[in-house]
Design a protein around this motif. Structure first.
Motif, mmCIF file in Angstrom:
data_model
loop_
_atom_site.group_PDB
_atom_site.id
_atom_site.type_symbol
_atom_site.label_atom_id
_atom_site.label_comp_id
_atom_site.label_asym_id
_atom_site.label_seq_id
_atom_site.Cartn_x
_atom_site.Cartn_y
_atom_site.Cartn_z
ATOM 1 N N SER B 77 52.773 -98.186 69.077
ATOM 2 C CA SER B 77 52.826 -99.531 69.432
ATOM 3 C C SER B 77 51.601 -100.245 69.460
ATOM 4 C CB SER B 77 53.635 -99.394 70.746
ATOM 5 O OG SER B 77 53.347 -100.698 71.347
ATOM 6 N N VAL B 78 51.414 -101.512 69.572
ATOM 7 C CA VAL B 78 50.425 -102.514 69.488
ATOM 8 C C VAL B 78 49.868 -102.327 70.928
ATOM 9 C CG1 VAL B 78 50.521 -103.930 67.529
ATOM 10 C CG2 VAL B 78 51.764 -104.546 69.642
ATOM 11 N N GLY B 79 50.679 -102.096 71.938
ATOM 12 C CA GLY B 79 50.264 -102.076 73.204
ATOM 13 C C GLY B 79 49.519 -100.687 73.695
ATOM 14 N N GLN B 80 49.385 -99.925 72.894
ATOM 15 C CA GLN B 80 48.717 -98.698 72.910
ATOM 16 C C GLN B 80 47.337 -98.825 73.010
ATOM 17 O OE1 GLN B 80 49.820 -95.638 74.628
ATOM 18 N NE2 GLN B 80 51.915 -96.944 74.932
ATOM 19 N N LYS B 81 46.397 -98.017 73.589
ATOM 20 C CA LYS B 81 45.131 -97.967 73.744
ATOM 21 C C LYS B 81 44.438 -96.680 72.937
ATOM 22 C CE LYS B 81 40.876 -99.579 76.222
ATOM 23 N NZ LYS B 81 40.332 -100.233 77.444
ATOM 24 N N THR B 82 43.783 -96.920 71.860
ATOM 25 C CA THR B 82 43.300 -95.654 71.287
ATOM 26 C C THR B 82 41.747 -95.393 71.442
ATOM 27 O OG1 THR B 82 42.697 -97.173 69.423
ATOM 28 C CG2 THR B 82 44.832 -96.095 69.283
ATOM 29 N N LEU B 83 41.343 -94.311 71.026
ATOM 30 C CA LEU B 83 39.956 -93.884 71.011
ATOM 31 C C LEU B 83 38.988 -94.870 70.676
ATOM 32 C CD1 LEU B 83 37.843 -91.674 71.407
ATOM 33 C CD2 LEU B 83 38.202 -91.180 69.057
ATOM 34 N N GLY B 84 39.259 -95.382 69.527
ATOM 35 C CA GLY B 84 38.378 -96.587 68.982
ATOM 36 C C GLY B 84 38.341 -97.778 70.071
ATOM 37 N N ALA B 85 39.428 -98.177 70.251
ATOM 38 C CA ALA B 85 39.495 -99.318 71.393
ATOM 39 C C ALA B 85 38.749 -98.916 72.626
ATOM 40 C CB ALA B 85 40.960 -99.778 71.804
ATOM 41 N N HIS B 86 38.552 -97.778 73.099
ATOM 42 C CA HIS B 86 38.119 -97.455 74.193
ATOM 43 C C HIS B 86 36.515 -97.348 73.845
ATOM 44 C CE1 HIS B 86 40.939 -95.793 77.030
ATOM 45 N NE2 HIS B 86 41.644 -95.465 76.107
ATOM 46 N N LEU B 87 35.920 -97.158 72.895
ATOM 47 C CA LEU B 87 34.579 -97.050 72.200
ATOM 48 C C LEU B 87 34.131 -98.233 71.982
ATOM 49 C CD1 LEU B 87 34.766 -93.789 69.899
ATOM 50 C CD2 LEU B 87 33.765 -94.012 72.325
ATOM 51 N N ARG B 88 34.872 -99.116 71.161
ATOM 52 C CA ARG B 88 34.247 -100.235 70.596
ATOM 53 C C ARG B 88 33.573 -101.240 71.679
ATOM 54 N NH1 ARG B 88 38.248 -100.356 67.329
ATOM 55 N NH2 ARG B 88 37.328 -98.804 65.995
#
Lengths: 523, 523
Positions: B77-88
């Motif tokens: 889902s576009v609503g989930q937050k991934t590793l990359g989104a935590h890092l960027r």
């Protein structure tokens, strides 16, 4: 044929504060007439006992645990799919006039670099409703309101100032011309500083007519969402004086209840609204105004229904009237909302289906257990649009509206809240903010409320319809509690956590794989 | 100091197929040397027994029920937050070389009108990884592959055709020059049609080096994600012939097990991979190649670790080596994966922390229960970045890496799957596609698997470490099952369903409300 849906919601309106629901003093002739044209549901429950969580469930057709907006001001994830998103691809315009309490998921928007100023990005921030006239009200004293259409309207009508919502529409004047803020309930008996026609309810009703007129022949779903009778409890003349202390029914509470040891209930009894509403002086001042605000909504709905009839729209429009939750008003020694007594989680629900198939049920009441998440599936069903079982957790009311027996009537309803936001409750409980969930499971007979890390509550609605005796620690009821806990588990496990794939795509999977030439484990 | 993270994953690599994990025949000297420099976790579990669900958990730090991508090819889902989104947002580049199995949420993208061709829209479709060289492999015969960098590389190296991945890298030649497809396991003993240097593992290793060289001094997290030893079981020379039938360990299974009545296990035993791998001929042909592919990975990792050392990057890079799940290879009369035996859900996990604080644990094994959702919190912790407790369901491994005792060691691990996608299993079960969830709860002693609408399974890992006797219907174990079911319920209730608000914002709420001038229930 149903072409349009008029989806009316009042805010904080109790299920029992309507003439048709049996209130002996309150006058709601237009809503009563609506019930006479449709079905009135006597056992309709909201999925959360506060505005935000309840509304997000109604707008998504999903339980609170599924949409994740657990309380007021908790953003609705950009990942959720709302009524508007279900409708829009089919060419149905979906708009709001009034309150939604949708909190924009700005963090999600940043993550996806959405343009939230327009188009789909804006709609995602608005819970899928085109903001024809989005207005959640509630501007605290001292706040300078800018860019709000209703406040600009008030200014244009001569009710000026930084915050005309507060200083005019939701305040009164004292004997010496001083401002008596509607935020202080002692002034609830005074008339608002605006004439009735400039108050929020008529204004929003006119805006709904504007939308309907603008839309013409094209299909629409309009969410007309009144801010009243939610606090501040201020009504314009003549509604401020329409009812008096004699019209106030006694509070539903017992002295024994006060001894209730449940720490969460105890915590809520310590909050200011509960302390205030436990006093008769407060009830006899505030409740007549609460009633006046309801009758004002009724009057305005009368105008709106006339407007529809004059245009022939009543023959092709599904009309729903409901609320987002009740108001304790002193019942159970509580004020406001947040807990799970029927006072709060049971709401008015009237549905008028214009089709001939619904003629047999007109003017009847339906005692089946229904939930506010049933509305989105009902709207899609009425408009002839496909359901979305991977997303929607409610069930269409259409069989009940058409007098068809349900194969498997619903056995239980569910409602959820968190007390994490209330220091008075959370700090004494010692629970961390992410372990303050409360979950109600209610069958016809039993109401069970599960608290993380704390004892449950249990009420026997057959023996104790007033919910005055908590059996949460009664040894004799351990079996009932175990059975209710099992229901809770089964429900939790069945939540629609996997909405990004359609059921038919799952069913087709094996054949797709084979067709693609993928041969796993072939010798 | 940790500036970078090299996050290496092999696909379908069993926990017990490494020299350092005790395999008596398999040679993995470079991975063994890695373990000697760090901590090898002997009880590491994945959150799903198939690639997609397992990886989405690893990449989001959330259980499958929380991220919603329940199986392969179920969009994240576009609503989930991934590793990359935590890092960027912290300036750390996060990229992938190889496989992620992320399925783009195109329906969500349409709803939000995302531009999925670039920027944040593209990243959302890639599970948050910049696709430096995203390549999931697996091109079925007859598919014309276009726009794939590895296939273009093969063509440039003279391995041409519509689908050089299949026709060269994953097929062999027959004695008469005919194509022997790697999709047919009988050809597993033949060498691939490409020299080793042109096969997938060395190619991806070089691409990882390209990324690291390109990034220079700037911090990075690189997910180097090998497609092998996942099927098709085809290895280039000399790896195709490095091991023989004598190196194959006996299958872990019993005749009694075959009598197992559990309908879901029975269903999986009917699938083609299970039927194939139940035959010794298949095992003795395929497993040597599976082993060769692992030694090839080991050789390439040796080159990569040299590359890091030459540049001094080993001193500032956290290195993780793991897998997304195992491969039955005939154990329990099963092939492939999908169920919850330790063969599948226990994975290799080696972590090398370059900091002095980790010196005391170098070369040790850690027997604590850990999960693949622990990796995202571990990476954030190592990089000195804030955690996100509203999203992350794992816990940082840093205390274990630094030899600190945990206040409350994890008592159980969890893994989830759905058999809805497998006709052979679902159709006989009679369950609808949205009620096929399987959930494993595993403590040190017990493994309990809950099936919606079907009996559970239970294994006593102390008495029966080989998981050969299902106690799911044993009367003597009703109490254990009840206790495990209670664990499952507690876990399910504690899922992070409300990630759109930060915990500190909840804690601040009361004060914010008062500060804003909102006075609810004030007399």
């Amino acid at each position: 044929m149903v072409r349009n849906v008029l989806f009316i919601m009042a805010d904080q309106l109790r299920w029992d504060y309507l003439g048709c629901a049996g209130h002996p003093r309150l006058r709601t002739p237009n809503i009563d007439a609506l019930a006479a044209r449709g079905v009135r549901f006597t056992q309709a429950f909201v999925q959360g006992p506060v505005c935000g969580a309840s509304r997000m469930s109604t707008y998504t057709g999903r339980y609170v645990s599924s949409h994740g907006s657990m309380w007021n001001f908790v953003p609705l994830s950009v990942g959720q799919k709302t009524l508007g998103a279900h409708l829009r691809p089919h060419g149905v315009r979906c708009a709001v006039v009034g309150k939604t309490h949708v909190e924009a998921d700005l963090e999600g928007a940043r993550r996806l670099a959405l343009n939230t100023a327009k188009g789909e990005g804006l709609l995602a921030m608005e819970g899928g409703f085109e903001p024809f006239e989005r207005d959640d009200g509630i501007w605290p004293p001292g706040f300078k309101v800018e860019g709000n259409r209703y406040c600009d309207y008030l200014r244009a009508r001569g009710h000026g100032g930084d915050n005309p919502w507060h200083e005019h529409a939701n305040s009164a004047l004292g004997d010496d011309g001083e401002l008596l803020s509607g935020w202080e309930m002692r002034w609830a008996g005074r008339p608002a500083r605006v004439p009735a026609q400039d108050s929020e309810t008529p204004y929003m009703t006119r805006r709904a007519m504007d939308f309907i007129a603008e839309q013409g022949e094209r299909p629409w779903v309009l969410h007309l969402s009144y801010i009243k009778p939610h606090w501040p409890y201020v009504a314009p003349a003549p509604y401020h004086a329409m009812y008096g202390a004699d019209d106030v029914l006694p509070a539903q509470r017992s002295e024994a209840e006060r001894e209730d040891e449940h720490p969460v209930v105890q915590g809520f009894r310590q909050t200011e609204p509960s302390r205030s509403f436990s006093r008769e002086e407060v009830r006899s001042t505030v409740i007549p105004t609460y009633m006046g605000l309801i009758t004002q909504i009724d009057d305005e709905l009368g105008r709106l229904f006339d407007f529809l009839r004059e245009r022939g729209l009543d023959r092709e429009t599904l009309i729903v009237f409901t609320s987002d939750h009740g108001d304790y008003l002193g019942d159970h020694w509580l004020g406001e909302k947040e807990l799970f007594h029927d006072t709060i989680v049971k709401v008015p629900l009237i549905v008028v289906d214009p089709r001939a198939e619904a003629d047999a049920t007109r003017g009847t009441v339906c005692d089946e257990l229904v939930e506010s998440i049933d509305l989105v599936p009902t709207f899609l069903d009425a408009l002839g649009l496909p359901g979305a079982p991977e997303w929607l957790e409610g069930r269409s009311l259409q069989p009940l509206l058409h007098g068809q027996a349900e194969a498997a009537p619903r056995e239980a309803v569910f409602s959820e809240n968190s007390y994490a936001f209330r220091d008075e409750v959370r700090l004494p409980s010692g629970q961390p903010v992410d372990a303050c969930q409360m979950t109600m499971v209610r069958t016809r007979r039993w109401k069970y409320i599960d608290y993380q890390g704390l004892p449950p509550q249990l009420f026997d609605l057959a023996q104790d319809p007033g919910e005055l005796e908590d059996l949460g620690r009664s040894e004799a009821h351990a079996g009932v509690r175990a059975e209710m806990a099992a229901r809770l588990f089964a429900w939790l496990r069945a939540r629609k956590r996997f909405p990004t794939i359609r059921h038919e795509d799952i069913e087709q999977w094996n054949r797709r794989e084979v067709k693609a030439g993928i041969q796993i484990g072939h010798w």
